[in-house]
Design an enzyme around this catalytic site. Structure first.
Site, mmCIF file in Angstrom:
data_model
loop_
_atom_site.group_PDB
_atom_site.id
_atom_site.type_symbol
_atom_site.label_atom_id
_atom_site.label_comp_id
_atom_site.label_asym_id
_atom_site.label_seq_id
_atom_site.Cartn_x
_atom_site.Cartn_y
_atom_site.Cartn_z
ATOM 1 N N GLU A 234 -1.668 -6.580 -7.793
ATOM 2 C CA GLU A 234 -2.338 -5.278 -7.575
ATOM 3 C C GLU A 234 -1.887 -4.497 -8.740
ATOM 4 O OE1 GLU A 234 -4.616 -4.350 -5.322
ATOM 5 O OE2 GLU A 234 -4.470 -6.266 -4.384
ATOM 6 N N CYS B 123 -2.555 4.554 -7.924
ATOM 7 C CA CYS B 123 -3.218 3.678 -8.524
ATOM 8 C C CYS B 123 -4.605 3.680 -8.370
ATOM 9 C CB CYS B 123 -2.681 2.156 -7.978
ATOM 10 S SG CYS B 123 -2.864 1.978 -6.263
HETATM 11 P P1 NAP Z 1 6.225 -1.610 -13.233
HETATM 12 O O1 NAP Z 1 6.828 -0.981 -14.188
HETATM 13 O O2 NAP Z 1 5.009 -2.502 -13.638
HETATM 14 O O3 NAP Z 1 7.122 -2.141 -11.995
HETATM 15 C C1 NAP Z 1 6.325 -2.624 -10.815
HETATM 16 C C2 NAP Z 1 7.683 -3.386 -9.924
HETATM 17 O O4 NAP Z 1 7.749 -4.536 -10.918
HETATM 18 C C3 NAP Z 1 8.867 -2.772 -9.768
HETATM 19 O O5 NAP Z 1 9.384 -3.118 -8.717
HETATM 20 C C4 NAP Z 1 9.698 -3.093 -11.015
HETATM 21 O O6 NAP Z 1 11.049 -3.188 -10.783
HETATM 22 C C5 NAP Z 1 9.291 -4.657 -10.987
HETATM 23 N N1 NAP Z 1 9.651 -5.145 -12.178
HETATM 24 C C6 NAP Z 1 9.739 -5.012 -13.475
HETATM 25 N N2 NAP Z 1 9.902 -6.015 -14.298
HETATM 26 C C7 NAP Z 1 10.408 -6.941 -13.523
HETATM 27 C C8 NAP Z 1 10.821 -8.140 -13.723
HETATM 28 N N3 NAP Z 1 11.214 -8.691 -14.855
HETATM 29 N N4 NAP Z 1 11.354 -8.838 -12.670
HETATM 30 C C9 NAP Z 1 10.996 -8.593 -11.351
HETATM 31 N N5 NAP Z 1 10.422 -7.296 -11.181
HETATM 32 C C10 NAP Z 1 10.305 -6.581 -11.994
HETATM 33 O O7 NAP Z 1 5.268 -0.407 -12.429
HETATM 34 P P2 NAP Z 1 5.841 1.187 -11.684
HETATM 35 O O8 NAP Z 1 5.966 1.895 -12.969
HETATM 36 O O9 NAP Z 1 6.669 0.751 -10.590
HETATM 37 O O10 NAP Z 1 4.348 1.542 -11.194
HETATM 38 C C11 NAP Z 1 3.160 2.382 -11.707
HETATM 39 C C12 NAP Z 1 2.172 1.408 -11.907
HETATM 40 O O11 NAP Z 1 1.900 0.561 -11.002
HETATM 41 C C13 NAP Z 1 0.989 2.126 -12.577
HETATM 42 O O12 NAP Z 1 0.412 1.341 -13.555
HETATM 43 C C14 NAP Z 1 -0.006 2.064 -11.452
HETATM 44 O O13 NAP Z 1 -1.486 2.229 -11.643
HETATM 45 C C15 NAP Z 1 0.320 0.788 -10.664
HETATM 46 N N6 NAP Z 1 0.058 0.625 -9.032
HETATM 47 C C16 NAP Z 1 -0.910 -0.293 -8.680
HETATM 48 C C17 NAP Z 1 -1.214 -0.430 -7.242
HETATM 49 C C18 NAP Z 1 -2.197 -1.158 -6.792
HETATM 50 O O14 NAP Z 1 -2.289 -1.413 -5.472
HETATM 51 N N7 NAP Z 1 -2.894 -1.711 -7.428
HETATM 52 C C19 NAP Z 1 -0.550 0.672 -6.560
HETATM 53 C C20 NAP Z 1 0.476 1.238 -7.075
HETATM 54 C C21 NAP Z 1 0.921 1.364 -8.437
HETATM 55 P P3 NAP Z 1 12.033 -2.044 -11.589
HETATM 56 O O15 NAP Z 1 11.643 -0.576 -10.885
HETATM 57 O O16 NAP Z 1 13.324 -2.418 -10.978
HETATM 58 O O17 NAP Z 1 11.886 -2.115 -12.959
#
Ligand code: NAP
Length: 672
Positions: free
Chosen positions: A255, A294
């Protein structure tokens, strides 16, 4: 506050490599998170060997009952979770979306699990397929729980909802979860998780929690495990391309972000109530959660003659939004989650400004009860892009904050072209009262969006909101949005299960699914099944009753008594002229009534009520002189509450030549 991981049934405290997590509002430390190592083997074994088997011992209904208990427990702790959420920059209204929304989602899965799933461990998909002429070899698609773990990696913006909307369907499916929240808001997810795991409502091993990074977990996953990821397209791509996941075919559902758009229909007049519905929806989506959704509206598509009016109306409402300390009652919009997130949004605003004109925002921020130096506050920002068909960043750069761009379109066709330029989105909305506009947009654009949301004055009062994913409806979109799918009622449960097509004899298939399959052995018991309690009834228990001869007088009496004097029952010549009938025929409902008269046992007993029937079909006409027999067989039993359960009966009506003339599934409620 130390954010511990929960691994193998024990809390693992952060070690000395841990880092502080700062308040979004004051920049003061709220929590400490991180461990240098993670015992991956223990994590997986505890889930796969302890949690999974214990969950799969329970039926879908037993799991649903526990989900309801879980939601009820969390409901009692909303206040403390809301209090913690203020540190993430969320206002009370934002927390309602996250916390109340998350708990509501668990309640919906609990209720759907009870109403729409069997009280069993195997879920049937669709009807029996007849694979042979005489019915001795049949097929059925079934779903069974995967014996692996569901690794659930969540984004920061909804620490509670994001966790619960994945956890509920996986537990209902019988698959243990390993939850990995985003670090920056992990303390809210952690508080919620702690309540759940310490309640022991679900068996040990059903849920574990990773605070910090996942170490080598992804490399250790196998073909029965799955990953449900929510976050940015960038991270999704990085994780998804892990060679070990690709090699082993581990299911990865993503997602991601998307450039969601809204369209103002060409039928809408400036200042009309539909126009106001549109403006309200845009402003709500830009400001709720400070635009960190999102599903938030990033692109605002307006007919070219209304662009100025839209900009003016939206700007006027944005200027009334009070930004500030999220816990204050008179604050409308809180902050972004961190100063890093603010820098990211400001840099995206800078990128967008190369193609667009700033029409609202960038003003000196007046912050209610907090400081702009220490809090991640940012102004709502509205752009105007005059040439959107030739622009690119407005269709590709996600500023994950209160930022959106107004763009003009000439006609519905060009609106659709712009809608689809996002390359796949989670949701697109349209405000219109014109059915042709709605149908044209569906025809051209539905395939590019996971959800299409139409709103106007008629629906505005009850409409659930452009940006709100609902547990009943699918969430996820194609292309840029990740191609994954979550929620959507029981569909979400099936994502955690394996669909297998099973081919076998009716008897074997009955044994496998726990449902009576036509052609399987029936047991004619000496005791009438209506005298047996729910618990005493066995699948396959049958009563055969009849025959009863149908007379012309029966048909005429029924016709005059009910008023159904349709020619096929009353006029021999007209009935004969009809391609379906040999002459006057008995009413289908007369046959049903006679069938009930043949099979019921009249005295008060365990059968409490007839609650309906499904799948009724009349297969052969019955004429005066034919005789009718009926067979009633227990097909499926489902416990409903402490007093009674539902019994579904397979009913077949036959004539004197043993030809089936009608069949249906009868539903009764029976006392235990
Ligand atoms: P993100 O930086 O991509 O992180 C998402 C998740 O991935 C976090 O739990 C992060 O953990 C983890 N992660 C990152 N690198 C990783 C790795 N190498 N190994 C394992 N896990 C890893 O996104 P975010 O900043 O939390 O959220 C914002 C984004 O999410 C926006 O772009 C938004 O559009 C999107 N979003 C989409 C939806 C949907 O349903 N489509 C819903 C909500 C948000 P850490 O925090 O520990 O780095």
């Amino acid at each position: 506050m130390d954010i511990s991981s929960y691994v193998g049934g024990h809390w693992v405290l952060p070690d000395k490599t841990a880092k502080p997590v700062l308040s979004a509002v004051t920049s003061e430390p709220v929590a400490r998170i991180g461990t240098a190592t993670l015992d991956t083997e223990l994590l997986l074994n505890y889930g796969r060997l302890q949690g999974g088997p214990a969950l799969r011992e329970l039926t879908f209904h037993e799991r649903a009952t526990r989900l309801k208990a879980l939601a009820t427990l969390l409901n009692d702790h909303k206040a403390e979770l809301t209090e913690l959420s203020f540190h993430t920059g969320s206002t009370r209204a934002d927390s309602k979306i996250d916390i109340d929304g998350g708990i509501g989602t668990v309640f919906v899965f609990a209720s759907k699990g009870k109403r729409e799933m069997p009280d069993a461990k195997v879920l049937c998909d669709g009807d029996i397929e007849q694979l042979s002429r005489s019915g001795t070899f049949v097929g059925q698609h079934i779903y069974t729980s995967k014996p692996g773990v569901s690794v659930q990696i969540n984004a920061y913006n909804f620490p509670v909802w994001g966790m619960l909307e994945k956890l509920a369907p996986s537990l209902l499916a019988g698959v243990p979860a390993i939850v990995k929240p985003a670090t920056v808001s992990s303390y809210v997810a952690h508080a919620c998780f702690k309540l759940m795991v310490e309640s022991e409502i679900f068996p040990a091993g059903s849920m574990q929690f990773i605070a910090g990074r996942t170490a080598n977990l992804l490399d250790a996953l196998g073909c029965q495990d799955m990953i449900s990821f929510t976050g940015s397209a960038y991270t999704a791509q990085k994780l998804q391309s892990n060679p070990s996941l690709l090699k082993k075919g581990v299911k990865f559902s993503a997602e991601q972000d998307s450039l969601n758009a809204t369209v103002l229909g060409q039928d809408v007049k400036s200042g009309s109530s539909d126009f106001n519905v549109f403006v309200d929806e845009v402003v709500r989506e830009m400001s709720a959660k400070a635009g960190q959704k999102c599903t938030a509206i990033r692109r605002i598509l307006a007919p070219e003659n209304l662009v100025t009016d839209v900009i003016d109306a939206v700007s006027e409402k944005l200027s009334a939004i009070r930004i500030g300390e999220p816990s204050l009652e008179d604050t409308d919009m809180g902050s972004l989650v961190s100063l890093e997130q603010r820098s990211d949004v400001l840099s995206k605003i800078e990128t967008l400004s190369h193609e667009c004109e700033l029409v609202f925002g960038d003003k000196a921020l007046d912050i209610n009860g907090a400081s702009v130096e220490s809090g991640a506050f940012v102004s709502p920002t509205l752009f105007h892009c005059a040439e959107p068909l030739s622009a690119s960043s407005v269709h590709s750069v996600e500023a994950f904050g209160p930022v959106a761009t107004v763009m003009p379109f000439k006609n519905t066709e060009s609106a659709c072209a712009l809608l689809n330029r996002g390359g796949g989105s989670l949701v697109a909305s349209v405000v219109t009262s014109d059915k042709t506009v709605a149908a044209d947009i569906v025809a051209t654009s539905a395939a590019f969006h996971g959800r299409l949301y139409f709103n106007n004055t008629d629906s505005a009062k009850e409409a659930t909101g452009h940006g709100s994913p609902l547990p009943h409806m699918t969430h996820g979109g194609p292309g840029r949005a990740g191609g994954g799918e979550e929620l959507g009622g029981i569909r979400a449960v099936k994502h955690h299960m394996q669909r297998t097509s099973v081919q076998a004899s009716p008897d074997l298939l009955s044994g496998i699914t726990g449902n009576f399959v036509p052609g399987a052995t029936k047991t004619e018991s000496r005791v009438h099944p209506f005298r047996k309690t729910f618990n005493q009834l066995a699948i396959g228990d049958t009563i055969v009753a009849g025959p009863r001869v149908i007379s012309l007088e029966d048909i005429e009496t029924f016709a005059h008594f009910t008023g159904d004097t349709f020619y096929a029952h009353m006029d021999e010549a007209a009935a004969k002229a009809n391609p379906f009938f040999p002459g006057r025929v008995a009413h289908g409902y007369l046959l049903l009534s006679f069938a009930a008269g043949l099979f019921v046992d009249p005295d008060p007993g365990p059968v409490l009520a007839n609650t309906g029937l499904d799948g009724l079909s009349f297969q052969k006409p019955v004429v005066a002189g034919d005789s009718l027999s009926v067979s009633l067989t227990v097909k499926r039993k489902t416990r409903r509450n402490d007093e009674y359960g539902e019994v579904r009966w397979h009913v077949q009506l036959q004539n004197q030549d043993n030809d089936q003339v009608a069949s249906y599934e009868l539903h009764t409620m029976n006392a235990y």
